[in-house]
Design a protein around this motif. Structure first.
Motif, PDB file in Angstrom:
ATOM      1  N   ARG A   3      18.831  36.271 -29.735  1.00 33.70           N
ATOM      2  CA  ARG A   3      20.194  36.280 -30.257  1.00 33.70           C
ATOM      3  C   ARG A   3      21.104  37.269 -29.527  1.00 33.70           C
ATOM      4  O   ARG A   3      22.256  36.983 -29.259  1.00 33.70           O
ATOM      5  N   SER A   4      20.615  38.431 -29.230  1.00 34.31           N
ATOM      6  CA  SER A   4      21.440  39.427 -28.537  1.00 34.31           C
ATOM      7  C   SER A   4      21.013  39.572 -27.081  1.00 34.31           C
ATOM      8  O   SER A   4      21.215  40.607 -26.458  1.00 34.31           O
ATOM      9  N   GLY A   5      20.449  38.515 -26.534  1.00 33.23           N
ATOM     10  CA  GLY A   5      19.954  38.553 -25.159  1.00 33.23           C
ATOM     11  C   GLY A   5      21.042  38.324 -24.137  1.00 33.23           C
ATOM     12  O   GLY A   5      22.224  38.203 -24.443  1.00 33.23           O
ATOM     13  N   GLY A   6      20.622  38.289 -22.909  1.00 26.00           N
ATOM     14  CA  GLY A   6      21.532  38.082 -21.788  1.00 26.00           C
ATOM     15  C   GLY A   6      20.857  38.497 -20.503  1.00 26.00           C
ATOM     16  O   GLY A   6      19.635  38.645 -20.441  1.00 26.00           O
ATOM     17  N   SER A   7      21.659  38.698 -19.490  1.00 26.25           N
ATOM     18  CA  SER A   7      21.135  39.049 -18.165  1.00 26.25           C
ATOM     19  C   SER A   7      21.752  40.348 -17.676  1.00 26.25           C
ATOM     20  O   SER A   7      22.854  40.718 -18.065  1.00 26.25           O
ATOM     21  N   ARG A   8      21.003  41.012 -16.804  1.00 27.78           N
ATOM     22  CA  ARG A   8      21.494  42.198 -16.101  1.00 27.78           C
ATOM     23  C   ARG A   8      20.838  42.202 -14.728  1.00 27.78           C
ATOM     24  O   ARG A   8      19.831  41.520 -14.511  1.00 27.78           O
ATOM     25  N   LEU A   9      21.425  42.970 -13.825  1.00 27.47           N
ATOM     26  CA  LEU A   9      20.815  43.103 -12.500  1.00 27.47           C
ATOM     27  C   LEU A   9      19.500  43.851 -12.619  1.00 27.47           C
ATOM     28  O   LEU A   9      19.387  44.806 -13.381  1.00 27.47           O
ATOM     29  N   THR A  18      24.557  46.825 -20.318  1.00 31.07           N
ATOM     30  CA  THR A  18      25.184  45.674 -20.959  1.00 31.07           C
ATOM     31  C   THR A  18      24.525  44.383 -20.502  1.00 31.07           C
ATOM     32  O   THR A  18      24.348  44.157 -19.307  1.00 31.07           O
ATOM     33  N   LEU A  19      24.191  43.559 -21.462  1.00 31.17           N
ATOM     34  CA  LEU A  19      23.651  42.234 -21.170  1.00 31.17           C
ATOM     35  C   LEU A  19      24.805  41.237 -21.241  1.00 31.17           C
ATOM     36  O   LEU A  19      25.593  41.259 -22.193  1.00 31.17           O
ATOM     37  N   LEU A  20      24.896  40.369 -20.264  1.00 25.72           N
ATOM     38  CA  LEU A  20      25.915  39.332 -20.264  1.00 25.72           C
ATOM     39  C   LEU A  20      25.250  37.974 -20.400  1.00 25.72           C
ATOM     40  O   LEU A  20      24.254  37.692 -19.729  1.00 25.72           O
ATOM     41  N   THR A  21      25.817  37.137 -21.237  1.00 27.38           N
ATOM     42  CA  THR A  21      25.289  35.787 -21.388  1.00 27.38           C
ATOM     43  C   THR A  21      25.724  34.944 -20.197  1.00 27.38           C
ATOM     44  O   THR A  21      26.693  35.278 -19.493  1.00 27.38           O
ATOM     45  N   THR A  22      25.052  33.851 -20.020  1.00 28.69           N
ATOM     46  CA  THR A  22      25.435  32.933 -18.952  1.00 28.69           C
ATOM     47  C   THR A  22      26.842  32.413 -19.200  1.00 28.69           C
ATOM     48  O   THR A  22      27.617  32.241 -18.256  1.00 28.69           O
ATOM     49  N   GLN A  23      27.194  32.192 -20.461  1.00 27.30           N
ATOM     50  CA  GLN A  23      28.552  31.740 -20.779  1.00 27.30           C
ATOM     51  C   GLN A  23      29.580  32.804 -20.413  1.00 27.30           C
ATOM     52  O   GLN A  23      30.623  32.493 -19.868  1.00 27.30           O
ATOM     53  N   ASN A  24      29.271  34.097 -20.698  1.00 22.33           N
ATOM     54  CA  ASN A  24      30.163  35.186 -20.285  1.00 22.33           C
ATOM     55  C   ASN A  24      30.399  35.143 -18.783  1.00 22.33           C
ATOM     56  O   ASN A  24      31.536  35.275 -18.311  1.00 22.33           O
ATOM     57  N   ILE A  25      29.325  34.970 -18.039  1.00 26.95           N
ATOM     58  CA  ILE A  25      29.414  34.982 -16.575  1.00 26.95           C
ATOM     59  C   ILE A  25      30.192  33.757 -16.088  1.00 26.95           C
ATOM     60  O   ILE A  25      31.050  33.867 -15.211  1.00 26.95           O
ATOM     61  N   TYR A  63      29.601  26.152 -16.918  1.00 27.92           N
ATOM     62  CA  TYR A  63      28.365  26.742 -17.421  1.00 27.92           C
ATOM     63  C   TYR A  63      27.137  26.177 -16.703  1.00 27.92           C
ATOM     64  O   TYR A  63      26.232  26.925 -16.339  1.00 27.92           O
ATOM     65  N   ASN A  64      27.093  24.861 -16.521  1.00 30.11           N
ATOM     66  CA  ASN A  64      25.905  24.231 -15.906  1.00 30.11           C
ATOM     67  C   ASN A  64      25.635  24.780 -14.512  1.00 30.11           C
ATOM     68  O   ASN A  64      24.483  25.010 -14.139  1.00 30.11           O
ATOM     69  N   HIS A  65      26.695  24.989 -13.725  1.00 27.10           N
ATOM     70  CA  HIS A  65      26.516  25.517 -12.375  1.00 27.10           C
ATOM     71  C   HIS A  65      26.002  26.956 -12.416  1.00 27.10           C
ATOM     72  O   HIS A  65      25.098  27.335 -11.665  1.00 27.10           O
ATOM     73  N   VAL A  66      26.588  27.748 -13.305  1.00 30.49           N
ATOM     74  CA  VAL A  66      26.180  29.149 -13.418  1.00 30.49           C
ATOM     75  C   VAL A  66      24.749  29.238 -13.950  1.00 30.49           C
ATOM     76  O   VAL A  66      23.960  30.066 -13.489  1.00 30.49           O
ATOM     77  N   SER A  67      24.402  28.364 -14.874  1.00 29.94           N
ATOM     78  CA  SER A  67      23.048  28.364 -15.433  1.00 29.94           C
ATOM     79  C   SER A  67      22.003  28.123 -14.346  1.00 29.94           C
ATOM     80  O   SER A  67      20.970  28.805 -14.296  1.00 29.94           O
TER      81      SER A  67
END
Length: 149
Positions: A61-67, A24-31, A39-43
């Motif tokens: 568009r369907s991107g995000g982050s993962r470990l 699962t990819l999570l967006t910075t906004q999700n996190i 958001y700015n701090h997490v970014s």
């Protein structure tokens, strides 16, 4: 010892990513929503975690982050060392400038040793092993992920 706010946000972001199901990819906004931080701090934290190789980012568009695989093995001590930008454990300043006792100060040396002992104690704690499913289920519901995903 107290960690700084940036390290705190970074560790919480890593914990959320560690608990995310599978690929699962999570967006910075999700996190940001999951950890209750702007958001700015997490970014900024995510950018630093990426530069350390602890997370992987997919753009689009369907991107995000993962470990990353490195992030899955990272310890709390290692992450805190990497994020600690202070050169000194004490603010060796006085109203007129540098503390007059700074030269060959044993207190600074003792505080540096104590900080390293703090990190060393956390070297045995793997960040990815910290979050539990009961802890994370309400967090994932908050951001719209089904806990069993």
């Amino acid at each position: 010892m107290k960690i700084n706010a940036f390290a705190d946000v970074s560790l919480r972001a890593l914990m959320v990513l560690a608990a995310a199901p599978g690929a699962t990819l999570l967006t910075t906004q999700n996190i940001a929503d999951a950890v209750g931080t702007p958001y700015n701090h997490v970014s900024k934290a995510m950018a630093r975690l990426r530069s350390l190789g602890l997370i992987e980012v997919e753009r689009g568009r369907s991107g995000g982050s993962r470990l990353s695989s490195v992030g899955r093995r990272a310890t709390v001590g290692q992450v805190l060392r990497d994020l600690d930008t202070r050169t000194d454990a004490a603010d060796c300043v006085a109203p007129g400038g540098e503390c007059p006792l700074i030269h060959e100060c044993r207190l600074r040396v003792a505080l540096a040793r104590a900080r390293e002992a703090f990190y060393r104690e956390l070297d045995g704690v793997v960040v990815a092993e910290l979050p539990g499913s009961r802890q994370m289920a309400p967090v994932f519901q908050l951001i719209g992920l089904r806990p069993g995903l």
